[in-house]
Design an enzyme around this catalytic site. Structure first.
Site, mmCIF file in Angstrom:
data_model
loop_
_atom_site.group_PDB
_atom_site.id
_atom_site.type_symbol
_atom_site.label_atom_id
_atom_site.label_comp_id
_atom_site.label_asym_id
_atom_site.label_seq_id
_atom_site.Cartn_x
_atom_site.Cartn_y
_atom_site.Cartn_z
ATOM 1 C CB CYS A 25 39.830 33.861 55.665
ATOM 2 S SG CYS A 25 39.263 36.135 55.375
ATOM 3 N N GLY A 69 34.285 34.497 56.613
ATOM 4 C CA GLY A 69 33.156 34.683 55.552
ATOM 5 C C GLY A 69 32.664 36.087 56.431
ATOM 6 C CG HIS A 127 49.509 41.125 5.025
ATOM 7 N ND1 HIS A 127 49.402 40.990 4.067
ATOM 8 C CD2 HIS A 127 48.632 41.354 5.937
ATOM 9 C CE1 HIS A 127 48.822 42.667 4.195
ATOM 10 N NE2 HIS A 127 47.933 42.235 5.460
ATOM 11 C CE LYS A 162 51.540 29.967 38.362
ATOM 12 N NZ LYS A 162 50.742 29.434 37.110
HETATM 13 C C1 G6P Z 1 55.959 31.694 33.489
HETATM 14 C C2 G6P Z 1 54.868 30.584 33.454
HETATM 15 C C3 G6P Z 1 54.183 31.370 32.519
HETATM 16 C C4 G6P Z 1 53.798 32.881 33.146
HETATM 17 C C5 G6P Z 1 54.667 33.900 33.496
HETATM 18 C C6 G6P Z 1 55.188 34.696 33.914
HETATM 19 O O1 G6P Z 1 56.648 31.238 32.529
HETATM 20 O O2 G6P Z 1 55.085 28.846 33.004
HETATM 21 O O3 G6P Z 1 52.687 30.724 33.169
HETATM 22 O O4 G6P Z 1 52.758 33.596 32.627
HETATM 23 O O5 G6P Z 1 55.920 33.131 33.870
HETATM 24 O O6 G6P Z 1 54.619 35.138 35.708
HETATM 25 P P1 G6P Z 1 54.351 35.647 35.561
HETATM 26 O O7 G6P Z 1 54.392 35.448 37.361
HETATM 27 O O8 G6P Z 1 55.072 36.975 36.316
HETATM 28 O O9 G6P Z 1 52.763 36.182 36.073
#
Ligand code: G6P
Length: 609
Positions: free
Chosen positions: A2, A100, A505, A604
Site C-alpha cells: 500500500c 497497516g 556421466h 528484466k
Molecule cells: C529474463 C530475466 C530472468 C527471468 C526470465 C523470465 O530472462 O532476465 O531473470 O527469469 O526473463 O522472466 P519472467 O518475468 O517471465 O519470470
C-alpha cells in the site's frame, strides 16, 4: 504494497497526488483511489492501475487544493473498487487512507454497526472513517474526533484523513507504518514512502510512532497521544529517487534478497486453512469445478521461473501424484507438445510479460485448455490472459537477476502442492505438519541472512575462478541450476548446474583444482548420495563448497568450505538453500566490480520471442 499520498497547498492537488501515486507504483499494488476537496467532493476509485484511475478522473473536474490518494495492495478483502481507499463513513464527510492493519476492526465494526453504521467494504480500514464520524457526534471538531478515533484502534497504522467541511487541514497518525511529511513552499506533501515526495521537496519530517500531525498549508503541529506538543526536526535529504527506493542497500539485488522473509509471509498470508491442514487461493474459486477434472499439469516458463517450475514438478509428483511436465516456453512453441483438456497449464512469470511464455500460453488457450498464471506483476498480460491466477505478492523486483520472485514462486508452488496433495493422499496431520514448516520458513531465512559474512568470505576466496559446477539432487537439483544461472547472470563466470548423479556421466572430466564444485548436501533422502559425489570430486583434486544442514559435522571434514542452513523438511529445504546461492553470486559479482543490478546483455522482462 500500500502507498499513501496527501497534499495541502496552493496548487491543484490532483496532479500532485497522481504523480505521487505513480512514483509509488514500483512498490506494487492492485487498486487505487483519490479524493480531492474543493467546492465539491471529488472522489474516485478503481481496481487496477493508476493510469486507469487517471483516465477516470480526467473526465471530471477534480478541482481543489487538498486531497489524499492511495494505492492498495489487498490484505483484507479482494482488490476491488469498493475495497480500494480512500474510505468514507455513512455521510461521506470524512475520507481516510490507511496503511497497516487495524487488529481490533471486527469488534469496532460490530459496535459501529450496532450504532447504525453501514459498511460497504470488506476492509479493516473502513472502520476508521466510521469511527471519526461517530466521534464527531460528541466533539463536533474534526481534530478531536480524529484523535478520539486513533485512541480506539489497535494495530499498525499510517492514517491520513480529510474532512469535506474543513479544507484547511490534513490529519495524520502513525504507529509502526511509515509516514513522512514533505515541507514545501506553502505546501505539505504527505506520503508513506519518500519516493512520492522527492520530486517536490527534499525537506522531510519523519513522523514517529504514536504521533499525530495536523498539517496546514503553511503550518504543521505534531503531538503525541497525550496531546503534548512534540518538536520535530526537518531533515534535508540529499538522495536521488533511485537511492530512496534502494533504502540503505548498495544494490536492489541485495535489498531484494533481504526481503525474502517478508516475501514468504506475504505469499502465505490468508492462504492457509490450518484446521484442515490445507491451503486456499481466492484466484482459484472460479475454476474450482474445472480443477476437479485435472489429471496432469504442464508448466511453462523461462529463466528463473522455469527453475521454480522444475521444483514444482518434483513436489507435485511426490506429494500430489499429479504427472507434471515442465516446458521451457520457447521450446514448447516450436514442438508439438502432447496436451489435452485433462491438463492444467500453469504459466509462471515474475513480470507476466515474457513473450515466450505468453506465446506458449496463447497456443494452449486456443485449444481451450484450462490455464493458471503464477505471476508477480499485478495486471500484467499473463495475469489477464489466464483463466485463473495466483499473485506472488513479492512486490516489485528491480534487479534484473531474480531472487525474491523465485522465493515467492517456490512458496506459492509449495502451497499449491499442499492444495492438490490434500485432495489426494496427504493426510490431515501431514498437511498440518507442512503448514508448520511453511510458517517457520521466514524465521529460518532470517538466520541465513544474518550469516551473509560467511558467504562473503567464501566468495572472496573463489571470485577469481573461471568455471564452476553446481550440483544438487532431487528438490535441490533445480536449485543447483538456479545457483549456476545466478552466477552466470551477474558475474559472467561460466557455471553449469547438474543433477548430482550426472557428474560421473560427463562433467567429472572437467574437475581439477581450478574447477570448484558447489554442492547442495543438506540432510534428506539424497544426503548419502551427495556425500559420495563430493568424495568423487575431492578424489580428483577438485575444490568443494557445500551448503549443508547446521549440525552436520561430517561435511566440514570433506568439503573445503561450508555454508550451514537451518534444519527444515526435505521438501522445503530448497527455499532455504537458494539464498546462499544468491548471496554467493552477489558477492562474487561485487568482488569483480560488476554492475549487479543491470548485468550486460540481460533484460528484466524479455518482451520479444
Ligand atoms: C529474463 C530475466 C530472468 C527471468 C526470465 C523470465 O530472462 O532476465 O531473470 O527469469 O526473463 O522472466 P519472467 O518475468 O517471465 O519470470
Amino acid at each position: 504494497m500500500c502507498g499513501i499520498v496527501g497534499y495541502i497547498g496552493k496548487e491543484e492537488a490532483l496532479p500532485v497526488l497522481l504523480d505521487g501515486l505513480k512514483r509509488l507504483e514500483y512498490r506494487g499494488y492492485d487498486s487505487s483511489g483519490v479524493v480531492v476537496l474543493g467546492e465539491k467532493v471529488n472522489f474516485e476509485k478503481t481496481a487496477g492501475r493508476v493510469s486507469a484511475l487517471e483516465k477516470k478522473v480526467s473526465k471530471n473536474n477534480f478541482f481543489g487544493n487538498i486531497g489524499i490518494a492511495h494505492t492498495r495492495w489487498a490484505t483484507h478483502g479482494k482488490p476491488t473498487k469498493t475495497n480500494a481507499h480512500p474510505h468514507t463513513g455513512c455521510k461521506k464527510e470524512f475520507f481516510i487512507v490507511h496503511n497497516g492493519i487495524i487488529e481490533n476492526y471486527k469488534e469496532l465494526k460490530k459496535e459501529l454497526e450496532e450504532k447504525g453504521h453501514k459498511f460497504s467494504s470488506q476492509t479493516d480500514s473502513e472502520v476508521f472513517a466510521h469511527l471519526i464520524e461517530e466521534e464527531f457526534k460528541d466533539y463536533h471538531n474534526f481534530e478531536a474526533a480524529f484523535k478520539g478515533a486513533v485512541s480506539k484502534i489497535k494495530g499498525a497504522f499510517g492514517i491520513v484523513a480529510v474532512h469535506k467541511s474543513d479544507l484547511e487541514k490534513i490529519l495524520i497518525a502513525k504507529k509502526s507504518s511509515p509516514i513522512l511529511i514533505g515541507v514545501g513552499d506553502g505546501e505539505h506533501i504527505i506520503a508513506s514512502d519518500i519516493a512520492a515526495i522527492l520530486g517536490r521537496t527534499k525537506e522531510i519530517i519523519y513522523l514517529g510512532d504514536n504521533e499525530i500531525a495536523v498539517c496546514e498549508k503553511n503550518n504543521i503541529r505534531i503531538s503525541n497521544l497525550k496531546n503534548e506538543a512534540v518538536g520535530k526536526k526537518v531533515h534535508k535529504v540529499d538522495i536521488s529517487l533511485e537511492e530512496a527506493e534502494k533504502g540503505h542497500f548498495e544494490t536492489f539485488m541485495k535489498k531484494e534478497i533481504f526481503e525474502a522473509p517478508e516475501v514468504i509471509k506475504n505469499a502465505v498470508r490468508g492462504r492457509l486453512i490450518e484446521s484442515e491442514g490445507t491451503s486456499k487461493f481466492g484466484g482459484l474459486d472460479d475454476i474450482s469445478e474445472r480443477l476437479k477434472d485435472i489429471k496432469k499439469i504442464m508448466i511453462v516458463a523461462c529463466g528463473t521461473s522455469y527453475y521454480a517450475g522444475l521444483l514444482a514438478k518434483y513436489w507435485l509428483e511426490d506429494f500430489a501424484q499429479i504427472p507434471t511436465t515442465v516446458e521451457i516456453a520457447s521450446e514448447f512453441k516450436d514442438r508439438k507438445a502432447s496436451i489435452d483438456k485433462s491438463t492444467l497449464l500453469i504459466a509462471i512469470s515474475q513480470s507476466g510479460e515474457t513473450a515466450d511464455t505468453i506465446g506458449a500460453l496463447k497456443e494452449v488457450k486456443a485449444k481451450k485448455i484450462l490455464t493458471l498464471g503464477i505471476v508477480n506483476v499485478v495486471g500484467s498480460t499473463i495475469s489477464r490472459e489466464t483463466d485463473a491466477g495466483i499473485y506472488n505478492r513479492a512486490g516489485p523486483e528491480i534487479s534484473v537477476a531474480s531472487t525474491k520472485a523465485f522465493i515467492s514462486q517456490a512458496t506459492v508452488l509449495a502451497l499449491l502442492t499442499l492444495f492438490f496433495a490434500r485432495q489426494k493422499t496427504m493426510s490431515l496431520s501431514e498437511g498440518k505438519e507442512l503448514i508448520l514448516e511453511i510458517k517457520n520458513l521466514h524465521g529460518k531465512i532470517g538466520q541465513i541472512l544474518s550469516n551473509q559474512k560467511n558467504i562473503e568470505n567464501i566468495a572472496k576466496k573463489y571470485f577469481k575462478y573461471k568455471n564452476f559446477i553446481y550440483l544438487g539432487k532431487k528438490y535441490n537439483f533445480p536449485i543447483a541450476l538456479e545457483g549456476a544461472l545466478k552466477l552466470k547472470e551477474i558475474s559472467y563466470i561460466h557455471a553449469e548446474g547438474y543433477a548430482g548423479g550426472e557428474l560421473k556421466h560427463g562433467p567429472i572430466a572437467l574437475v581439477d583444482k581450478d574447477f570448484p564444485v558447489f554442492c547442495i548436501a543438506t540432510k534428506g533422502s539424497s544426503y548419502n548420495k551427495m556425500l559420495a559425489t563430493i568424495e568423487e570430486v575431492k578424489a580428483r583434486g577438485g575444490k568443494v563448497i557445500c551448503i549443508a544442514t547446521s549440525g552436520d559435522k561430517k561435511i566440514s571434514k570433506i568439503a573445503d568450505d561450508v555454508v550451514f542452513i537451518p534444519k527444515s523438511s526435505e521438501m522445503l529445504s530448497p527455499i532455504l538453500s537458494v539464498i546462499p546461492m544468491q548471496f554467493f553470486a552477489y558477492f562474487v559479482a561485487r568482488y569483480l566490480k560488476k554492475d549487479i543490478d543491470k548485468p550486460r546483455n540481460l533484460a528484466k522482462s524479455v518482451t520479444v520471442e
